[in-house]
Design a protein around this motif. Structure first.
Motif, PDB file in Angstrom:
ATOM      1  N   ILE A 147       0.823  -1.217   0.000  1.00 34.83           N
ATOM      2  CA  ILE A 147       0.000   0.000   0.000  1.00 34.83           C
ATOM      3  C   ILE A 147       0.856   1.267   0.000  1.00 34.83           C
ATOM      4  O   ILE A 147       0.578   2.197  -0.767  1.00 34.83           O
ATOM      5  N   LEU A 148       1.903   1.313   0.813  1.00 36.98           N
ATOM      6  CA  LEU A 148       2.739   2.523   0.889  1.00 36.98           C
ATOM      7  C   LEU A 148       3.384   2.880  -0.451  1.00 36.98           C
ATOM      8  O   LEU A 148       3.270   4.024  -0.904  1.00 36.98           O
ATOM      9  N   PRO A 149       4.067   1.950  -1.127  1.00 35.08           N
ATOM     10  CA  PRO A 149       4.668   2.342  -2.412  1.00 35.08           C
ATOM     11  C   PRO A 149       3.642   2.688  -3.485  1.00 35.08           C
ATOM     12  O   PRO A 149       3.916   3.525  -4.343  1.00 35.08           O
ATOM     13  N   VAL A 150       2.467   2.081  -3.431  1.00 33.08           N
ATOM     14  CA  VAL A 150       1.421   2.444  -4.390  1.00 33.08           C
ATOM     15  C   VAL A 150       0.974   3.882  -4.153  1.00 33.08           C
ATOM     16  O   VAL A 150       0.788   4.664  -5.096  1.00 33.08           O
ATOM     17  N   LEU A 151       0.834   4.254  -2.878  1.00 33.88           N
ATOM     18  CA  LEU A 151       0.480   5.638  -2.548  1.00 33.88           C
ATOM     19  C   LEU A 151       1.578   6.609  -2.981  1.00 33.88           C
ATOM     20  O   LEU A 151       1.290   7.714  -3.446  1.00 33.88           O
ATOM     21  N   ILE A 152       2.824   6.197  -2.834  1.00 37.05           N
ATOM     22  CA  ILE A 152       3.948   7.049  -3.253  1.00 37.05           C
ATOM     23  C   ILE A 152       3.891   7.298  -4.755  1.00 37.05           C
ATOM     24  O   ILE A 152       4.009   8.441  -5.217  1.00 37.05           O
ATOM     25  N   ILE A 153       3.698   6.248  -5.530  1.00 37.16           N
ATOM     26  CA  ILE A 153       3.617   6.399  -6.986  1.00 37.16           C
ATOM     27  C   ILE A 153       2.425   7.275  -7.361  1.00 37.16           C
ATOM     28  O   ILE A 153       2.525   8.146  -8.232  1.00 37.16           O
ATOM     29  N   TRP A 154       1.311   7.072  -6.688  1.00 38.67           N
ATOM     30  CA  TRP A 154       0.103   7.864  -6.960  1.00 38.67           C
ATOM     31  C   TRP A 154       0.350   9.350  -6.695  1.00 38.67           C
ATOM     32  O   TRP A 154       0.007  10.201  -7.518  1.00 38.67           O
ATOM     33  N   ARG A 155       0.976   9.690  -5.573  1.00 38.80           N
ATOM     34  CA  ARG A 155       1.214  11.100  -5.249  1.00 38.80           C
ATOM     35  C   ARG A 155       2.274  11.719  -6.160  1.00 38.80           C
ATOM     36  O   ARG A 155       2.186  12.884  -6.517  1.00 38.80           O
ATOM     37  N   LEU A 156       3.289  10.946  -6.539  1.00 36.56           N
ATOM     38  CA  LEU A 156       4.314  11.486  -7.441  1.00 36.56           C
ATOM     39  C   LEU A 156       3.791  11.647  -8.861  1.00 36.56           C
ATOM     40  O   LEU A 156       4.387  12.351  -9.662  1.00 36.56           O
ATOM     41  N   SER A 157       2.682  10.995  -9.172  1.00 37.48           N
ATOM     42  CA  SER A 157       2.080  11.129 -10.497  1.00 37.48           C
ATOM     43  C   SER A 157       1.085  12.282 -10.569  1.00 37.48           C
ATOM     44  O   SER A 157       0.532  12.546 -11.640  1.00 37.48           O
ATOM     45  N   SER A 158       0.877  12.974  -9.453  1.00 36.44           N
ATOM     46  CA  SER A 158      -0.053  14.098  -9.454  1.00 36.44           C
ATOM     47  C   SER A 158       0.532  15.264 -10.259  1.00 36.44           C
ATOM     48  O   SER A 158       1.752  15.373 -10.443  1.00 36.44           O
ATOM     49  N   THR A 159      -0.334  16.125 -10.729  1.00 35.93           N
ATOM     50  CA  THR A 159       0.082  17.264 -11.548  1.00 35.93           C
ATOM     51  C   THR A 159       0.990  18.202 -10.772  1.00 35.93           C
ATOM     52  O   THR A 159       2.004  18.668 -11.313  1.00 35.93           O
ATOM     53  N   GLU A 160       0.659  18.471  -9.507  1.00 32.56           N
ATOM     54  CA  GLU A 160       1.486  19.412  -8.739  1.00 32.56           C
ATOM     55  C   GLU A 160       2.891  18.856  -8.504  1.00 32.56           C
ATOM     56  O   GLU A 160       3.872  19.598  -8.561  1.00 32.56           O
ATOM     57  N   ALA A 161       3.019  17.547  -8.283  1.00 30.93           N
ATOM     58  CA  ALA A 161       4.344  16.953  -8.097  1.00 30.93           C
ATOM     59  C   ALA A 161       5.125  16.968  -9.408  1.00 30.93           C
ATOM     60  O   ALA A 161       6.319  17.302  -9.430  1.00 30.93           O
ATOM     61  N   LYS A 162       4.465  16.631 -10.510  1.00 34.93           N
ATOM     62  CA  LYS A 162       5.140  16.648 -11.809  1.00 34.93           C
ATOM     63  C   LYS A 162       5.623  18.048 -12.155  1.00 34.93           C
ATOM     64  O   LYS A 162       6.741  18.229 -12.640  1.00 34.93           O
ATOM     65  N   ASN A 163       4.789  19.056 -11.896  1.00 39.43           N
ATOM     66  CA  ASN A 163       5.173  20.436 -12.182  1.00 39.43           C
ATOM     67  C   ASN A 163       6.352  20.872 -11.316  1.00 39.43           C
ATOM     68  O   ASN A 163       7.270  21.539 -11.792  1.00 39.43           O
ATOM     69  N   TRP A 164       6.343  20.483 -10.047  1.00 43.33           N
ATOM     70  CA  TRP A 164       7.422  20.903  -9.155  1.00 43.33           C
ATOM     71  C   TRP A 164       8.728  20.229  -9.508  1.00 43.33           C
ATOM     72  O   TRP A 164       9.785  20.872  -9.477  1.00 43.33           O
ATOM     73  N   PHE A 165       8.701  18.953  -9.887  1.00 44.31           N
ATOM     74  CA  PHE A 165       9.931  18.266 -10.235  1.00 44.31           C
ATOM     75  C   PHE A 165      10.462  18.673 -11.601  1.00 44.31           C
ATOM     76  O   PHE A 165      11.601  18.389 -11.925  1.00 44.31           O
ATOM     77  N   SER A 166       9.665  19.344 -12.414  1.00 39.50           N
ATOM     78  CA  SER A 166      10.166  19.793 -13.712  1.00 39.50           C
ATOM     79  C   SER A 166      10.908  21.122 -13.592  1.00 39.50           C
ATOM     80  O   SER A 166      11.500  21.585 -14.562  1.00 39.50           O
ATOM     81  N   LEU A 167      10.898  21.737 -12.396  1.00 37.31           N
ATOM     82  CA  LEU A 167      11.658  22.979 -12.181  1.00 37.31           C
ATOM     83  C   LEU A 167      13.138  22.690 -12.179  1.00 37.31           C
ATOM     84  O   LEU A 167      13.574  21.616 -11.825  1.00 37.31           O
ATOM     85  N   LYS A 168      13.926  23.661 -12.497  1.00 41.39           N
ATOM     86  CA  LYS A 168      15.399  23.514 -12.463  1.00 41.39           C
ATOM     87  C   LYS A 168      15.965  24.321 -11.341  1.00 41.39           C
ATOM     88  O   LYS A 168      15.637  25.353 -11.019  1.00 41.39           O
TER      89      LYS A 168
END
Length: 125
Positions: free
Chosen positions: A104-125
């Motif tokens: 359950i924990l790693p599935v939740l991690i993948i789910w949260r890292l796939s969110s739009t806000e996480a994707k946008n934040w990790f695309s910053l330099k």
């Protein structure tokens, strides 16, 4: 260029939640690894050592998520997949539903890292 304090001030809640989940996954892996280390059999002992190593890696990856780099997000997702596979192997060896619930924990991690806000934040330099 922002320093570490400025970057963490803008960090989205999805990333903070993911870090917490990684620390929880690390605690579960390390505790399970140490607890099960007394099991008989070479394969079980190797799996216990793998649990401890993955737990330490989870702490390291969780700490590195504070900086917005795409490679860190990819590393976190990859480690989550490794945790899922390790949990499935543990279930096959020990036949305990508790190990399977650890997915359950790693599935939740993948789910949260796939969110739009996480994707946008990790695309910053």
């Amino acid at each position: 260029m922002t320093n570490g304090l400025q970057a963490s001030a803008k960090k989205p809640s999805a990333v903070t939640f993911t870090q917490i989940l990684f620390y929880l996954a690390a605690a579960v892996n390390i505790v399970n690894g140490i607890y099960s280390l007394g099991s008989q059999g070479t394969v079980k002992k190797l799996i216990c050592l793998a649990m401890i190593v993955v737990g330490v890696a989870s702490i390291w990856v969780g700490a590195r998520l504070s900086a917005p780099r795409a490679s860190r997000r990819s590393l976190a997702i990859s480690l989550s997949v490794v945790i899922i596979v390790l949990r499935l192997i543990e279930f096959a060896v020990w036949q305990s539903i508790g190990f399977l619930l650890g997915v359950i924990l790693p599935v939740l991690i993948i789910w949260r890292l796939s969110s739009t806000e996480a994707k946008n934040w990790f695309s910053l330099k």
